[in-house]
Motif scaffolding. Structure first.
Motif, PDB file in Angstrom:
ATOM      1  N   GLN A   1      -6.476   9.665  -7.917  1.00  0.00           N
ATOM      2  CA  GLN A   1      -5.076   9.862  -7.544  1.00  0.00           C
ATOM      3  C   GLN A   1      -4.414   8.494  -7.538  1.00  0.00           C
ATOM      4  N   THR A   2      -3.712   8.215  -8.618  1.00  0.00           N
ATOM      5  CA  THR A   2      -3.108   6.893  -8.763  1.00  0.00           C
ATOM      6  C   THR A   2      -1.715   6.819  -8.166  1.00  0.00           C
ATOM      7  N   GLU A   3      -1.115   7.955  -7.876  1.00  0.00           N
ATOM      8  CA  GLU A   3       0.215   7.932  -7.278  1.00  0.00           C
ATOM      9  C   GLU A   3       0.121   7.385  -5.861  1.00  0.00           C
ATOM     10  N   SER A   4       1.085   6.577  -5.501  1.00  0.00           N
ATOM     11  CA  SER A   4       1.119   6.032  -4.144  1.00  0.00           C
ATOM     12  C   SER A   4       2.078   6.884  -3.325  1.00  0.00           C
ATOM     13  N   ILE A   5       1.572   8.018  -2.871  1.00  0.00           N
ATOM     14  CA  ILE A   5       2.381   8.940  -2.084  1.00  0.00           C
ATOM     15  C   ILE A   5       2.126   8.648  -0.611  1.00  0.00           C
TER      16      ILE A   5
ATOM     17  N   TRP B   1      -0.512  10.659   1.559  1.00  0.00           N
ATOM     18  CA  TRP B   1      -1.904  10.377   1.219  1.00  0.00           C
ATOM     19  C   TRP B   1      -2.324   9.020   1.771  1.00  0.00           C
ATOM     20  N   ASN B   2      -1.458   8.025   1.618  1.00  0.00           N
ATOM     21  CA  ASN B   2      -1.776   6.697   2.137  1.00  0.00           C
ATOM     22  C   ASN B   2      -1.920   6.719   3.653  1.00  0.00           C
TER      23      ASN B   2
END
Length: 173
Positions: A54-58, A61-62
């Motif tokens: 999961q490369t998106e920086s949401i 999630w972080n």
């Protein structure tokens, strides 16, 4: 006092192992996408048998990742303090080791509660509408079990602290 600390140490070990497993695995949510089953965790999502990072920086999630890691770190330091509580000589007279271990486990419980609350809220309100056929999976459930185990570890260590304090205050000087 030692029976409470033993019970607390058992709950702490189980809770910490469950925290690490829940954080590292990819089965927080399962859903059906394009006719095949998929699942996702905090770090990867898998479509069929192929997994992707999961490369998106949401933000959610972080935040969930950060709180789960903080929870595991607090639980690990609580285990260290809990093991040291079995030693009779206290290095610091004002700092009780069972009390410190209990505080660390309550902090761990708070962090895992925040992580699970954030993940649950976003999943139910946003991802639940995006995927029609979805459910929480076993990694997510392990997170809730770890929350209970770290909470009970904190309770056991606080009971051991109270028992020690009552004994200390009742002995003549």
């Amino acid at each position: 006092m030692y029976s409470f600390m033993g019970g607390g140490l058992f709950c702490a070990w189980v809770g910490t192992i469950l925290l690490v497993v829940a954080t590292a695995t990819d089965h927080w949510m399962q859903y059906r996408m394009s006719g095949s089953f998929a699942h996702q965790g905090l770090w990867r999502y898998c479509l069929g048998s192929k997994c992707f990072l999961q490369t998106e920086s949401i933000a959610y999630w972080n935040a969930t990742r950060a709180f789960m890691i903080l929870s595991a770190l607090c639980a690990t330091s609580g285990i260290v303090m809990g093991v040291l509580a079995f030693a009779q000589q206290s290095t610091f007279t004002r700092l009780s080791r069972p009390f410190s271990a209990g505080i660390m486990f309550f902090a761990s419980t708070l962090f895992v509660l925040l992580a699970l609350a954030i993940y649950t809220g976003v999943t139910v309100s946003f991802l639940g509408r995006r995927f029609g056929d979805w459910r929480f999976s076993w990694s997510y459930i392990l997170g809730w079990v770890a929350l209970l185990m770290t909470f009970f570890a904190g309770i056991f260590y606080m009971c051991a602290y109270r028992m020690h304090e009552c004994r200390r205050l009742s002995t003549p000087r």
